[in-house]
Design a protein around this motif. Structure first.
Motif, PDB file in Angstrom:
ATOM      1  N   LEU A  90      26.628  38.964  37.282  1.00  0.00           N
ATOM      2  CA  LEU A  90      26.318  39.399  35.850  1.00  0.00           C
ATOM      3  C   LEU A  90      25.194  40.327  35.870  1.00  0.00           C
ATOM      4  O   LEU A  90      24.264  40.360  36.621  1.00  0.00           O
ATOM      5  N   ASP A  91      25.122  41.081  34.589  1.00  0.00           N
ATOM      6  CA  ASP A  91      24.070  41.861  34.260  1.00  0.00           C
ATOM      7  C   ASP A  91      22.987  41.402  33.714  1.00  0.00           C
ATOM      8  O   ASP A  91      22.884  39.972  33.590  1.00  0.00           O
ATOM      9  N   ALA A  92      21.991  42.000  33.096  1.00  0.00           N
ATOM     10  CA  ALA A  92      20.520  41.457  32.749  1.00  0.00           C
ATOM     11  C   ALA A  92      20.914  40.727  31.437  1.00  0.00           C
ATOM     12  O   ALA A  92      20.301  39.537  31.041  1.00  0.00           O
ATOM     13  N   GLU A  93      22.083  40.951  30.608  1.00  0.00           N
ATOM     14  CA  GLU A  93      22.433  40.303  29.474  1.00  0.00           C
ATOM     15  C   GLU A  93      23.576  39.279  29.706  1.00  0.00           C
ATOM     16  O   GLU A  93      23.907  38.500  28.740  1.00  0.00           O
ATOM     17  N   GLY A  94      23.828  38.968  30.817  1.00  0.00           N
ATOM     18  CA  GLY A  94      24.887  37.891  31.121  1.00  0.00           C
ATOM     19  C   GLY A  94      26.089  38.103  31.247  1.00  0.00           C
ATOM     20  O   GLY A  94      27.373  37.415  31.271  1.00  0.00           O
ATOM     21  N   ARG A  95      26.320  39.341  31.191  1.00  0.00           N
ATOM     22  CA  ARG A  95      27.868  39.803  30.898  1.00  0.00           C
ATOM     23  C   ARG A  95      28.281  40.248  32.513  1.00  0.00           C
ATOM     24  O   ARG A  95      27.655  40.836  33.310  1.00  0.00           O
ATOM     25  N   PRO A  96      29.617  39.865  32.530  1.00  0.00           N
ATOM     26  CA  PRO A  96      30.231  40.343  33.893  1.00  0.00           C
ATOM     27  C   PRO A  96      30.022  41.884  34.413  1.00  0.00           C
ATOM     28  O   PRO A  96      30.325  42.675  33.445  1.00  0.00           O
ATOM     29  N   ARG A  97      29.378  41.994  35.336  1.00  0.00           N
ATOM     30  CA  ARG A  97      29.357  43.345  35.946  1.00  0.00           C
ATOM     31  C   ARG A  97      29.958  43.556  37.106  1.00  0.00           C
ATOM     32  O   ARG A  97      30.337  44.851  37.401  1.00  0.00           O
ATOM     33  N   GLU A  98      30.456  42.792  38.079  1.00  0.00           N
ATOM     34  CA  GLU A  98      31.379  43.068  39.334  1.00  0.00           C
ATOM     35  C   GLU A  98      31.906  41.764  39.498  1.00  0.00           C
ATOM     36  O   GLU A  98      31.626  40.495  39.567  1.00  0.00           O
ATOM     37  N   ILE A  99      33.408  41.773  39.945  1.00  0.00           N
ATOM     38  CA  ILE A  99      34.251  40.759  40.701  1.00  0.00           C
ATOM     39  C   ILE A  99      34.354  41.133  41.822  1.00  0.00           C
ATOM     40  O   ILE A  99      34.747  42.134  42.537  1.00  0.00           O
ATOM     41  N   ARG A 100      33.950  40.269  42.949  1.00  0.00           N
ATOM     42  CA  ARG A 100      34.419  40.181  44.305  1.00  0.00           C
ATOM     43  C   ARG A 100      35.397  39.202  44.557  1.00  0.00           C
ATOM     44  O   ARG A 100      35.014  37.971  44.764  1.00  0.00           O
ATOM     45  N   PHE A 101      36.650  39.490  44.621  1.00  0.00           N
ATOM     46  CA  PHE A 101      37.797  38.391  44.908  1.00  0.00           C
ATOM     47  C   PHE A 101      38.447  38.814  45.706  1.00  0.00           C
ATOM     48  O   PHE A 101      39.270  39.903  45.715  1.00  0.00           O
ATOM     49  N   ASN A 102      38.627  38.425  47.080  1.00  0.00           N
ATOM     50  CA  ASN A 102      39.535  38.984  48.257  1.00  0.00           C
ATOM     51  C   ASN A 102      39.500  37.470  49.075  1.00  0.00           C
ATOM     52  O   ASN A 102      38.798  37.585  49.915  1.00  0.00           O
ATOM     53  N   ARG A 154      35.914  47.355  40.822  1.00  0.00           N
ATOM     54  CA  ARG A 154      34.844  46.459  40.829  1.00  0.00           C
ATOM     55  C   ARG A 154      35.096  45.265  39.688  1.00  0.00           C
ATOM     56  O   ARG A 154      34.161  44.619  38.991  1.00  0.00           O
ATOM     57  N   ARG A 155      36.281  45.688  38.843  1.00  0.00           N
ATOM     58  CA  ARG A 155      36.454  44.989  37.656  1.00  0.00           C
ATOM     59  C   ARG A 155      38.010  44.501  37.836  1.00  0.00           C
ATOM     60  O   ARG A 155      38.068  43.350  37.162  1.00  0.00           O
ATOM     61  N   VAL A 156      38.870  45.368  37.835  1.00  0.00           N
ATOM     62  CA  VAL A 156      40.422  45.106  37.735  1.00  0.00           C
ATOM     63  C   VAL A 156      40.814  44.744  39.400  1.00  0.00           C
ATOM     64  O   VAL A 156      40.367  45.457  40.449  1.00  0.00           O
ATOM     65  N   LEU A 157      41.412  43.577  39.271  1.00  0.00           N
ATOM     66  CA  LEU A 157      42.187  43.039  40.743  1.00  0.00           C
ATOM     67  C   LEU A 157      43.510  43.740  40.763  1.00  0.00           C
ATOM     68  O   LEU A 157      44.126  44.129  39.610  1.00  0.00           O
ATOM     69  N   HIS A 158      43.929  43.917  41.874  1.00  0.00           N
ATOM     70  CA  HIS A 158      45.274  44.567  42.234  1.00  0.00           C
ATOM     71  C   HIS A 158      46.152  43.776  43.293  1.00  0.00           C
ATOM     72  O   HIS A 158      45.533  43.131  44.234  1.00  0.00           O
ATOM     73  N   GLY A 159      47.379  44.005  43.099  1.00  0.00           N
ATOM     74  CA  GLY A 159      48.150  43.268  44.141  1.00  0.00           C
ATOM     75  C   GLY A 159      49.620  43.499  44.150  1.00  0.00           C
ATOM     76  O   GLY A 159      49.746  44.853  43.588  1.00  0.00           O
ATOM     77  N   ARG A 160      50.483  43.435  44.979  1.00  0.00           N
ATOM     78  CA  ARG A 160      51.633  43.769  45.268  1.00  0.00           C
ATOM     79  C   ARG A 160      52.768  42.653  45.576  1.00  0.00           C
ATOM     80  O   ARG A 160      52.127  41.662  46.271  1.00  0.00           O
ATOM     81  N   ASN A 161      53.881  42.831  45.322  1.00  0.00           N
ATOM     82  CA  ASN A 161      55.029  42.092  45.766  1.00  0.00           C
ATOM     83  C   ASN A 161      55.458  42.478  47.123  1.00  0.00           C
ATOM     84  O   ASN A 161      55.143  43.446  47.499  1.00  0.00           O
ATOM     85  N   ALA A 162      55.906  41.328  48.024  1.00  0.00           N
ATOM     86  CA  ALA A 162      56.431  41.720  49.337  1.00  0.00           C
ATOM     87  C   ALA A 162      57.390  42.643  49.174  1.00  0.00           C
ATOM     88  O   ALA A 162      58.109  42.752  48.226  1.00  0.00           O
ATOM     89  N   PHE A 163      57.569  43.619  50.157  1.00  0.00           N
ATOM     90  CA  PHE A 163      58.914  44.579  49.981  1.00  0.00           C
ATOM     91  C   PHE A 163      59.518  44.523  51.602  1.00  0.00           C
ATOM     92  O   PHE A 163      58.959  44.375  52.536  1.00  0.00           O
ATOM     93  N   GLU A 169      48.016  39.128  47.321  1.00  0.00           N
ATOM     94  CA  GLU A 169      47.436  38.480  45.976  1.00  0.00           C
ATOM     95  C   GLU A 169      46.566  39.440  45.389  1.00  0.00           C
ATOM     96  O   GLU A 169      46.026  40.072  46.051  1.00  0.00           O
ATOM     97  N   LEU A 170      46.368  38.965  44.152  1.00  0.00           N
ATOM     98  CA  LEU A 170      45.294  39.791  43.341  1.00  0.00           C
ATOM     99  C   LEU A 170      43.974  39.815  43.909  1.00  0.00           C
ATOM    100  O   LEU A 170      43.490  38.899  44.338  1.00  0.00           O
ATOM    101  N   HIS A 171      43.351  41.012  44.137  1.00  0.00           N
ATOM    102  CA  HIS A 171      41.986  40.925  44.965  1.00  0.00           C
ATOM    103  C   HIS A 171      41.379  42.125  44.546  1.00  0.00           C
ATOM    104  O   HIS A 171      41.793  43.255  44.091  1.00  0.00           O
ATOM    105  N   THR A 172      40.003  42.400  44.911  1.00  0.00           N
ATOM    106  CA  THR A 172      39.302  43.595  45.105  1.00  0.00           C
ATOM    107  C   THR A 172      39.203  44.096  46.345  1.00  0.00           C
ATOM    108  O   THR A 172      39.090  43.223  47.302  1.00  0.00           O
ATOM    109  N   ASP A 173      38.953  45.313  46.316  1.00  0.00           N
ATOM    110  CA  ASP A 173      38.789  45.897  47.878  1.00  0.00           C
ATOM    111  C   ASP A 173      37.359  45.883  48.338  1.00  0.00           C
ATOM    112  O   ASP A 173      36.634  46.241  47.610  1.00  0.00           O
ATOM    113  N   LEU A 174      37.231  45.538  49.454  1.00  0.00           N
ATOM    114  CA  LEU A 174      36.059  45.556  50.270  1.00  0.00           C
ATOM    115  C   LEU A 174      34.884  45.006  49.382  1.00  0.00           C
ATOM    116  O   LEU A 174      33.720  45.570  49.374  1.00  0.00           O
ATOM    117  N   PRO A 175      34.956  43.653  49.258  1.00  0.00           N
ATOM    118  CA  PRO A 175      33.888  42.952  48.654  1.00  0.00           C
ATOM    119  C   PRO A 175      32.884  42.581  49.748  1.00  0.00           C
ATOM    120  O   PRO A 175      31.634  42.058  49.439  1.00  0.00           O
TER     121      PRO A 175
END
Length: 407
Positions: A308-320, A370-379, A231-237
């Motif tokens: 979020l950063d000081a201006e409230g913009r996304p700075r990092e995604i931790r999703f795993n 820390r921004r783009v999530l990646h994943g793959r289909n089963a093989f 499933e889509l995720h980020t590495d090592l959150p």
């Protein structure tokens, strides 16, 4: 000098000889700097007001000017590091009044200040132009741009990356801007990913080593080393400082399945903010536990899914989802967190926000982990071999590389 009275302006034409401001950034005319010339310089009270031929003007505090003197006494001539110590300057108290500066003179390309203690500071007019207080200094780096519907990553030929700075600049710029870029038609050689990474900076080591192989193995300690779909995720959150940039280089890919997928976490977070602001607030304000454990490691951290950063913009995604630890929250916050998490996950699964591709041997994908999530289909490992080599890079080194290339 008396309070409220301007210094006498002295024009001292010094020709076109540039002033070394002890840095390598381009600030001189003809080298990417503005062509505007300095037209006036007036010292009054605690500031010097400068005006240029294109209409720009700026006020520079005297203490700022003294702190940024670039002479060999104030900056090390080899390292360019600051030697001046404002705490030890006997004139410092005078900057609050009007007694620190003895005189000033200028021409179209330079400003010269003589301080009451006899010290002389010279400034390049182009350097000052770029640093007018209140004006945003150009970073030389592209601005991260959220993906829009139909986004496709930029492709750069391996030969262009290794052969000239223009190709490498395009690759680095696309990675910093989009968070995802492709490198095509490289050699199918072991450790090529390491050579590419080290041409930019040292590889970032983790508990998986400096360089890792992505293929199905017996007794895996990570889902990536199996044949299952990811499933889509980020590495090592689960790290306090997760790796910034991931490189994945394809050496073999003959097995059925295994297509790669990517999604822009920043764009998804903004969609969540627009559609379900309460869910966005929960994920950005609620730290949760991430944890990786095997026989030799137990690495854990507590951070929010959306930082979020000081201006409230996304700075990092931790999703795993594999390495979320026990959800340890007060009872009255648990259901709201699960609802928010599901809403974000549903946005990530929307097909219009995903890039899907099949890596070919000799092709490399690079992305901002820390921004783009990646994943793959089963093989199916029984239908052919699938072997990728990967490593990580620090964002600081990638940005540094582009700044050097821009020079």
């Amino acid at each position: 000098m008396s309070s409220g009275n301007a210094f006498n302006e002295t024009h001292a034409h010094r020709g076109d000889q540039p002033i070394d401001m002890a840095e390598l950034r381009r600030y001189r005319q003809g080298a990417g700097a503005p062509a505007a010339e300095l037209e006036s310089a007036v010292g009054q009270a605690r500031r010097v007001t400068l005006s240029w031929s294109d209409g720009r003007s700026g006020q520079f505090p005297l203490m700022w000017l003294r702190d940024h003197c670039a002479c060999d006494q104030c900056r090390h001539p080899m390292t360019r590091e600051r030697l001046y110590k404002l705490l030890d300057d006997p004139l410092w108290e005078r900057f609050e009044g009007d007694e620190a500066l003895a005189s000033l003179e200028f021409d179209a390309r330079s400003l010269t200040l003589v301080w009451q203690d006899g010290h002389v500071s010279r400034f390049d007019a182009g350097w000052l132009y770029q640093r007018c207080p209140g004006e945003e200094l150009a970073t030389l780096l592209p601005t991260p741009t959220p993906w829009r519907a139909g986004f496709a990553p930029e492709h750069v030929e391996h030969a262009d990356f290794v052969g000239d700075s223009e190709g490498r600049s395009r690759w680095v710029s696309a990675l910093l801007r989009d968070g995802l870029v492709m490198l095509d038609r490289g050699p199918c050689e072991l450790e090529e990913v390491s050579r590419i990474a080290e041409s930019i900076g040292p590889m970032r080591s983790t508990n998986f080593g400096g360089r890792f192989d992505v293929r199905s193995v017996p007794n895996p300690n990570n889902a990536a080393y199996t044949a299952i779909g990811l499933e889509l995720h980020t590495d090592l959150p689960n790290w306090r400082q997760p790796p910034d940039i991931q490189l994945l280089y394809c050496l073999e890919n003959d097995a059925e399945g295994g297509e790669s997928s990517f999604a822009d976490g920043f764009a998804a977070a903004e969609i969540l903010r627009a559609e379900k602001p309460d869910a966005f607030r929960v994920l950005s304000e609620t730290p949760i536990d991430f944890r990786f454990q095997d026989d030799g490691h137990d690495i854990a951290v507590r951070e929010p899914v959306i930082d979020l950063d000081a201006e409230g913009r996304p700075r990092e995604i931790r999703f795993n989802n594999w390495i979320r630890d026990t959800l340890s929250l007060p009872l009255d916050r648990i259901e709201a967190w699960y609802d928010a998490y599901r809403a974000f996950w549903q946005i990530l699964r929307r097909p219009e926000g995903r890039v899907e591709l099949t890596l070919a041997p000799g092709q490399m994908v690079a992305f901002d982990n820390r921004r783009v999530l990646h994943g793959r289909n089963a093989f199916d490992p029984n239908t052919g071999k699938r072997h990728l080599q990967g490593t990580y890079l620090d964002l600081d080194m990638l940005q540094s590389h582009l700044r050097v290339l821009s020079r």
